[in-house]
Design a protein around this motif. Sequence first.
Motif, short mmCIF file in Angstrom:
data_model
loop_
_atom_site.label_atom_id
_atom_site.label_comp_id
_atom_site.label_asym_id
_atom_site.label_seq_id
_atom_site.Cartn_x
_atom_site.Cartn_y
_atom_site.Cartn_z
N THR A 624 73.52 66.60 30.17
CA THR A 624 73.76 66.67 28.73
C THR A 624 75.10 66.06 28.35
O THR A 624 75.28 65.60 27.23
CB THR A 624 73.72 68.13 28.25
N ARG A 625 76.04 66.03 29.28
CA ARG A 625 77.35 65.46 28.98
C ARG A 625 77.33 63.95 28.99
O ARG A 625 78.16 63.31 28.35
CB ARG A 625 78.39 65.93 30.01
N THR A 626 76.42 63.37 29.75
CA THR A 626 76.42 61.91 29.92
C THR A 626 75.94 61.19 28.67
O THR A 626 76.40 60.10 28.35
CB THR A 626 75.54 61.53 31.11
N PHE A 627 75.01 61.82 27.95
CA PHE A 627 74.37 61.18 26.80
C PHE A 627 74.75 61.89 25.50
O PHE A 627 75.20 63.04 25.50
CB PHE A 627 72.86 61.17 26.98
N THR A 628 74.51 61.21 24.40
CA THR A 628 74.85 61.76 23.09
C THR A 628 74.25 63.14 22.88
O THR A 628 73.11 63.40 23.28
CB THR A 628 74.37 60.82 21.98
N PRO A 629 74.97 64.03 22.24
CA PRO A 629 74.40 65.35 21.94
C PRO A 629 73.31 65.29 20.89
O PRO A 629 72.53 66.23 20.73
CB PRO A 629 75.61 66.15 21.44
#
Length: 838
Positions: A624-629
């Motif tokens: 979840t941190r790698t891609f846009t929320p």
Amino acid sequence: MVLSRRDLMQGAAAGGLLLGFPGLAAPFEASAAPAARPLLDRVGEVCARLAPKGWRSLLLAVSRGTLDIGAPDLAEALARPIADLDRTVPGFADFAPGLAVRGIEPGSPARSLLYHALASAEVLTDGEGRSLGAFPALAEIEAVEDYVYGVRPPTLDRLREIAGDNALGVVVLAVDYRAATGSVHGRHADLCFSRTGIARMGTVDPFYDARARQFTPADPKRPFVFRTVPQRFAPYIAMQVTGADSRLFGPRDTVSGDDERSFWVPLHKLFGGPECIEGLDLSVTLGSHLVNEKLKHMHLFLREQGYPTDWTGKALEQYPFVIRGERIASLLPPPRHGSGVLGPRPAPFANRARFRDQWLSFNVSSDLVGDPGILYFSSVQLIPGSLETEPTYLEGTAPDNDRRAPEYVNIRHRLNPDGSLDDLNLDPDMDRIIREGGYRAQHYIDFAGDGSVAVRCPQLEAEIDTFKPAFCSVAPPDFFPLVNQRDLVAWWREKVPAAVRAALWAVPPRPLSEFRFAGDIRLPSGFDIYDDTLTAVVGQPAPGEPVPRQLDADARGRYSGLPDSAAGVTDPGWEVSQGLVYNEPGLPLQRYMQSYSLGTPFLEDVKLCAALGSYWPAAAPDGTRTFTPLKDAPGFPYPWPTVVPLTDAEIGMEPVPGLGHVPWDGIRGPRLETVGGREAVVYQDIDRADYITTMDRLSAHLTARVDLAETKARVLAMESVYWSLGIHDPEFVTRFGDRAVIEILKAKSAWAVLSFRTAGPADPDLVAAQQATGGRLTGPHRYRVVIYRPGAETRHPTDIQKVVVQIEERVLAFTDGAAVLLSRDGGPWRLDRSMPTS
């Protein structure tokens, strides 16, 4: 599979049983055990090799002089009772406390001091603090194991007497010797068994770490290499008992209805030669049958749903629509690793498929990609759940969905007439091209699969009617081999603060051992839909009462290929997915394990499961941190909160000394950048993040070091920060009732984690925060967390593979999982200890 002798003869007469294997009517790879030699000779060779390497002095020390593996009469030395055992010697604290023991206790590995010493990963030193000079090979451990069962071989009549009224069968089991914390009964170190075993795909050959007593998936010197991880199987004479039986065999994880279910419980190991069963000279041969049918089922499903496909009929039974046998895995040659070790074939994780000397592709129909919800982050979602109009989180598992085809299929590599590929991830018009369809997408294959390991023993086929194969899965790599799924859920159920437990995960992180599934009933191995206890983890029957199990696993962590270390079946699964059988109206659905509905290639599943980190409750990377929320998967913004954050190094935001950036999925994490005169967060566009293009950069170099203690600390650290931001779960329960979990997850999703890393004591911000508040972090795990409220999302002005998210509010926090030091937008520090700790 229950076959009588009559069934066996009829099948053979019809040509349906290859090589006489009961219930196995298809080609498979067979592996015979090495020619039988006297068991004591084999054990003597093991002792002779290891004795001068510190093992003789170790066993003399722990047995207080009783067990001498260098004695002239080794058999007598091994048979001598050990009256006074020194369990303070490292590695022996959990060896059979309170039980009578010997060097070799007939029929009981757990009470055999020599076997424990060789098989336990805890035994590392010679009793005086010096490291042992050598460690046993897997074949050497097996030699001692065979001697345990063969030193005083039972007769078949004796085994029937032990079983009593319970049926006897020849059953293949996956085996694992574990410390007390991982054993079925929790009293001492012991062998654990399951009728399901899991091997892991890899890019290079396996490596057996004799010191650790296991195959290890990572190579510290090659961060982008995944070793295959074999799984060991062994045949046993077993008895069939119900879960209500009072004998102590397990299962380790009991679920509703187990009292009425039947379990196969091992009594006596089978091996070749005259020393296994008194009066019989056995020939024991194991065989494997593996299959991967993902492309076959994809095209069958497309045709069934009315979408055009070029492939049908006999073509779908050929490679690569169906991949069989040693292309997936085979039993390794016995001399090196012993018998029954199923080893996956090393291969890249995604491979361009060819059929009839042509690149294999399929038509991306405009009708197919035009269906609502069919595209999930630019992968085709062939089996969508119910059409949602708002985030629901809980409904995505679709437990009653019959997954008849790969759930996710890659469609981002357009095949040209000359055989070249267009990587649509790099095309500015990718969204339009995919939505319009009408092009050929290159098919990719992997060498995952499922199947069986069966046994042939002609001398017993005339005596025992029932032969049962083991179910095996050749599954994607385990990025967290030191995190046991069962231990994770046990901690969540019993140790996580009650106030935050219910909404910690959208779906409880249940291990596969808590599900009751049959084996893949479509296979020719004879799995029966009513035989649904294959995923249970059991032990040999043992006297005594169980003691309370410790929840904390060995601090060093240990990989296991049994189902209690595997993820449960969710959407669609990691190690296995599910198939359904619909019986008469009113009867419950019956489920079986299969792998054909996993992503094709499996990298599609990896991306989706990681991106939906909080929704996917496995011990798998939380991306979840790698891609846009602001993930827009089903047609509207559908954010997922971070639950088990990866560190900045693990997602490639900061370099690793000597290696540079090593993100686990090959995609660098977000960065701060000034865009349009305003600081913002720049992310890889998840729709253009294609793990096929990054597969040579995938790495477990960092994640493979994360153990259960670290995982638990990260979960509580993240939860404490959410709590300090005002997301108090009990208040949501009061306001929203049954919708509380959904609303809590939505509230958490309003924040995005920008940075997560260990906080050193000299961190100037931590020093300032402690000075300003007078509070201190005292827990053993301390983290620095930067979290922010995302604003508008736009395309990056110069990079089509990036998106830009505005920062509405930024928070810096330090936490040890209980106390939080927090500053909002550079404002004053405050100390928050309000989150409940029990």
